[in-house]
Write a protein that holds these residues in place. Structure first.
Motif, PDB file in Angstrom:
ATOM      1  N   GLN A  79      46.583   7.756  45.320  1.00 33.74           N
ATOM      2  CA  GLN A  79      46.735   6.523  44.543  1.00 33.74           C
ATOM      3  C   GLN A  79      47.043   6.824  43.074  1.00 33.74           C
ATOM      4  OE1 GLN A  79      42.909   4.868  45.885  1.00 33.74           O
ATOM      5  NE2 GLN A  79      44.060   3.051  46.513  1.00 33.74           N
ATOM      6  N   TYR A  80      46.544   7.927  42.584  1.00 39.08           N
ATOM      7  CA  TYR A  80      46.804   8.330  41.190  1.00 39.08           C
ATOM      8  C   TYR A  80      47.809   9.477  41.120  1.00 39.08           C
ATOM      9  CZ  TYR A  80      42.601   5.564  40.708  1.00 39.08           C
ATOM     10  OH  TYR A  80      41.702   4.546  40.772  1.00 39.08           O
ATOM     11  N   LEU A  81      47.788  10.313  42.163  1.00 44.62           N
ATOM     12  CA  LEU A  81      48.688  11.466  42.165  1.00 44.62           C
ATOM     13  C   LEU A  81      50.153  11.045  42.237  1.00 44.62           C
ATOM     14  CD1 LEU A  81      48.962  14.551  42.263  1.00 44.62           C
ATOM     15  CD2 LEU A  81      48.731  14.426  44.753  1.00 44.62           C
ATOM     16  N   LEU A  82      50.434   9.980  43.012  1.00 45.71           N
ATOM     17  CA  LEU A  82      51.831   9.548  43.185  1.00 45.71           C
ATOM     18  C   LEU A  82      52.477   9.133  41.854  1.00 45.71           C
ATOM     19  CD1 LEU A  82      53.890   8.923  45.636  1.00 45.71           C
ATOM     20  CD2 LEU A  82      53.338   6.567  45.121  1.00 45.71           C
ATOM     21  N   LEU A 134      66.616   0.617  43.556  1.00 51.37           N
ATOM     22  CA  LEU A 134      66.256   1.503  44.672  1.00 51.37           C
ATOM     23  C   LEU A 134      64.942   2.228  44.388  1.00 51.37           C
ATOM     24  CD1 LEU A 134      67.198   2.815  47.391  1.00 51.37           C
ATOM     25  CD2 LEU A 134      68.142   4.649  45.985  1.00 51.37           C
ATOM     26  N   VAL A 135      64.839   2.820  43.196  1.00 56.80           N
ATOM     27  CA  VAL A 135      63.627   3.554  42.823  1.00 56.80           C
ATOM     28  C   VAL A 135      62.435   2.594  42.751  1.00 56.80           C
ATOM     29  CG1 VAL A 135      62.501   4.892  41.007  1.00 56.80           C
ATOM     30  CG2 VAL A 135      64.880   5.369  41.624  1.00 56.80           C
ATOM     31  N   ALA A 136      62.641   1.419  42.158  1.00 56.88           N
ATOM     32  CA  ALA A 136      61.535   0.478  41.984  1.00 56.88           C
ATOM     33  C   ALA A 136      60.975   0.023  43.324  1.00 56.88           C
ATOM     34  CB  ALA A 136      62.011  -0.724  41.167  1.00 56.88           C
ATOM     35  N   ILE A 137      61.847  -0.383  44.249  1.00 58.82           N
ATOM     36  CA  ILE A 137      61.388  -0.900  45.546  1.00 58.82           C
ATOM     37  C   ILE A 137      60.715   0.203  46.375  1.00 58.82           C
ATOM     38  CG2 ILE A 137      62.168  -1.884  47.731  1.00 58.82           C
ATOM     39  CD1 ILE A 137      64.372  -3.324  46.129  1.00 58.82           C
ATOM     40  N   CYS A 138      61.379   1.363  46.464  1.00 55.13           N
ATOM     41  CA  CYS A 138      60.829   2.457  47.278  1.00 55.13           C
ATOM     42  C   CYS A 138      59.514   2.979  46.680  1.00 55.13           C
ATOM     43  CB  CYS A 138      61.839   3.600  47.377  1.00 55.13           C
ATOM     44  SG  CYS A 138      63.312   3.194  48.321  1.00 55.13           S
ATOM     45  N   PHE A 139      59.454   3.088  45.349  1.00 52.20           N
ATOM     46  CA  PHE A 139      58.239   3.597  44.712  1.00 52.20           C
ATOM     47  C   PHE A 139      57.058   2.653  44.957  1.00 52.20           C
ATOM     48  CE2 PHE A 139      55.294   4.037  41.172  1.00 52.20           C
ATOM     49  CZ  PHE A 139      55.101   5.410  41.139  1.00 52.20           C
ATOM     50  N   GLY A 196      55.250  11.428  39.648  1.00 50.82           N
ATOM     51  CA  GLY A 196      56.532  10.837  39.290  1.00 50.82           C
ATOM     52  C   GLY A 196      56.810  10.959  37.799  1.00 50.82           C
ATOM     53  N   LEU A 197      55.799  10.653  36.989  1.00 52.83           N
ATOM     54  CA  LEU A 197      55.973  10.760  35.533  1.00 52.83           C
ATOM     55  C   LEU A 197      56.145  12.223  35.111  1.00 52.83           C
ATOM     56  CD1 LEU A 197      53.264   8.155  34.473  1.00 52.83           C
ATOM     57  CD2 LEU A 197      55.738   7.872  34.348  1.00 52.83           C
ATOM     58  N   MET A 198      55.405  13.123  35.760  1.00 54.40           N
ATOM     59  CA  MET A 198      55.564  14.546  35.456  1.00 54.40           C
ATOM     60  C   MET A 198      56.973  15.031  35.811  1.00 54.40           C
ATOM     61  SD  MET A 198      54.154  17.236  34.187  1.00 54.40           S
ATOM     62  CE  MET A 198      52.392  16.894  34.169  1.00 54.40           C
ATOM     63  N   GLY A 199      57.512  14.520  36.926  1.00 50.01           N
ATOM     64  CA  GLY A 199      58.890  14.849  37.300  1.00 50.01           C
ATOM     65  C   GLY A 199      59.877  14.368  36.248  1.00 50.01           C
ATOM     66  N   ALA A 205      57.549  11.722  43.060  1.00 46.97           N
ATOM     67  CA  ALA A 205      56.816  10.882  44.013  1.00 46.97           C
ATOM     68  C   ALA A 205      57.114  11.296  45.443  1.00 46.97           C
ATOM     69  CB  ALA A 205      57.198   9.415  43.796  1.00 46.97           C
ATOM     70  N   THR A 206      58.365  11.620  45.722  1.00 42.56           N
ATOM     71  CA  THR A 206      58.722  12.047  47.078  1.00 42.56           C
ATOM     72  C   THR A 206      58.033  13.357  47.445  1.00 42.56           C
ATOM     73  OG1 THR A 206      60.872  10.978  46.828  1.00 42.56           O
ATOM     74  CG2 THR A 206      60.646  12.575  48.595  1.00 42.56           C
ATOM     75  N   GLY A 207      57.914  14.267  46.467  1.00 34.71           N
ATOM     76  CA  GLY A 207      57.194  15.521  46.729  1.00 34.71           C
ATOM     77  C   GLY A 207      55.758  15.260  47.148  1.00 34.71           C
ATOM     78  N   VAL A 208      55.092  14.310  46.484  1.00 36.10           N
ATOM     79  CA  VAL A 208      53.706  13.956  46.846  1.00 36.10           C
ATOM     80  C   VAL A 208      53.639  13.445  48.280  1.00 36.10           C
ATOM     81  CG1 VAL A 208      51.821  12.356  46.373  1.00 36.10           C
ATOM     82  CG2 VAL A 208      53.004  13.473  44.486  1.00 36.10           C
ATOM     83  N   VAL A 209      54.553  12.535  48.611  1.00 34.32           N
ATOM     84  CA  VAL A 209      54.543  11.938  49.950  1.00 34.32           C
ATOM     85  C   VAL A 209      54.748  13.006  51.024  1.00 34.32           C
ATOM     86  CG1 VAL A 209      55.755  10.362  51.496  1.00 34.32           C
ATOM     87  CG2 VAL A 209      55.331   9.707  49.128  1.00 34.32           C
ATOM     88  N   MET A 210      55.746  13.859  50.827  1.00 32.13           N
ATOM     89  CA  MET A 210      56.049  14.854  51.864  1.00 32.13           C
ATOM     90  C   MET A 210      54.945  15.889  51.994  1.00 32.13           C
ATOM     91  SD  MET A 210      60.154  15.340  51.606  1.00 32.13           S
ATOM     92  CE  MET A 210      61.228  13.954  52.036  1.00 32.13           C
TER      93      MET A 210
END
Length: 360
Positions: A304-307, A227-232, A311-314, A100-105
């Motif tokens: 909206q779908y890529l994030l 942490l993961v739940a809130i940030c995601f 994350g699941l692919m990671g 998910a972080t990779g998508v954002v950056m």
């Protein structure tokens, strides 16, 4: 009624159907990834020195949460819940965080090469961990000395990037260049302290730097979950703004998007997300870089779908890599970061050679 008027009346319905099918395909892909993760959890948990079947794995999982579920053996319970499940579940949440972080950056910085490693977050965490391992120095003591140091220096690197970039208007180019400078700075500092250290300490620091899920405990996992739940969820909430940012700063401003505030806020949250995971498992590379590209090829660039998909692919990449790492040369265990690099480099070369410019 002519054929032309009939076609005109049916056109809106046909466009709606096409859009619904378009969205349905993305959702099906996300559901497929969730199904693959459930299967991989069973395969990964049943693989190892203790001979366990898939039935025993799922029985242990279901029996833990449902009193009417199947009963599992004492050996299976101990082997799975004490040894294998902590690292597998940590792999899932760490993979979600990195993907998910990779998508954002990549989206916010408008650069296909952007990931937590390039932004210097993992280099800073590596320096903090090396400082704790080699020098024994850190703010936190006891079992959290290494993780605390890694987390602290990750936040310091983010603070440097945000502060310097904010002075220049928080543009994507400034953030990216500052992140690269921070990465080289902390890499050089890590090399400096390792140069004067004992060989055994350097070996431990190097092992941490390439990632290790073997020391994961339930205590670490319980810290990572919220942490993961809130940030995601926050990043998922901001995906519409990130979609508009991808069309350019001027366009986003004309549509009422506070570009500077959005860019800084999602960078802080995504950096916090990575720091909170990396401090426990080490600097695992390539997951944050490769996962978004794999999903972008399949379902396109709508964040909206890529994030969630990335994350699941990671998570899938980390479960597979960790299973290979602990079984391919058993009883020796390879650092999981080495396996992710072996899997990621060929795919990255494939992107460069055959798919350049076709999906970004």
């Amino acid at each position: 009624m002519t054929a032309e008027s009939t076609h005109t009346q049916n056109q809106p319905e046909s466009i709606y159907d096409m859009y619904a099918q378009f969205i349905r395909r993305k959702l099906l892909f996300i559901l497929l990834l969730i199904g693959i993760i459930i299967i991989l959890v069973g395969i990964a948990a049943s693989t190892g020195s203790a001979n366990l079947s898939l039935y025993e794995v799922y029985a242990a999982l279901v029996g833990r949460f449902f009193s009417c579920g199947p009963e599992s053996s004492w050996v299976a319970d101990v082997c799975l819940w004490k040894l294998r499940f902590p690292r597998i579940f940590m792999a899932i949440f760490a993979g979600i965080a990195l993907g998910a972080t990779g998508v954002v950056m990549q989206s916010v910085l408008k650069n296909p090469l952007a990931d937590p490693y390039m932004m210097g977050i993992q280099s800073a965490a590596g320096f903090g961990a090396s400082l704790a391992i080699i020098c024994g120095a850190g703010i936190f003591g006891g079992s959290y000395l290494i993780a605390g140091n890694a987390f602290l220096f990750s936040l310091i690197s983010v603070g440097i990037i945000i502060t310097l970039a904010d002075m220049k208007g928080a543009s994507a180019e400034t953030m990216l260049l500052t992140g690269i400078a921070v990465m080289f700075l902390f890499s050089a500092m890590t090399t400096f302290i390792q140069y004067f250290a004992e060989a055994e300490a350097v070996k431990s620091a190097m092992f941490w730097a390439v990632g290790d899920l073997g020391k994961t405990s339930w205590d670490d996992f319980y810290v990572v979950i919220p942490l993961v739940a809130i940030c995601f969820l926050y990043l998922l909430w901001k995906t519409w703004d990130m979609n508009i940012l991808a069309s350019g700063d001027e366009t986003a401003k004309s549509l009422g998007i506070p570009v500077r505030r959005v860019r800084i806020s999602v960078m802080i949250v995504s950096s916090l997300l990575v720091s909170g995971v990396v401090c426990f498992i080490g600097a695992i590379g390539f997951v944050g870089l490769v996962s978004p590209h794999i999903c972008r090829i399949i379902i396109g660039g709508n964040n909206q779908y890529l994030l969630p998909a990335a994350g699941l692919m990671g998570a899938i990449l980390l479960i597979v890599s960790d299973t290979i790492a602990r079984t391919v040369m058993s009883p020796a265990i390879i650092p999981v970061g080495v396996v992710t690099a072996f899997l990621g480099v060929p795919f990255f070369i494939y992107l460069i050679m055959f798919r350049k410019g076709e999906f970004w």
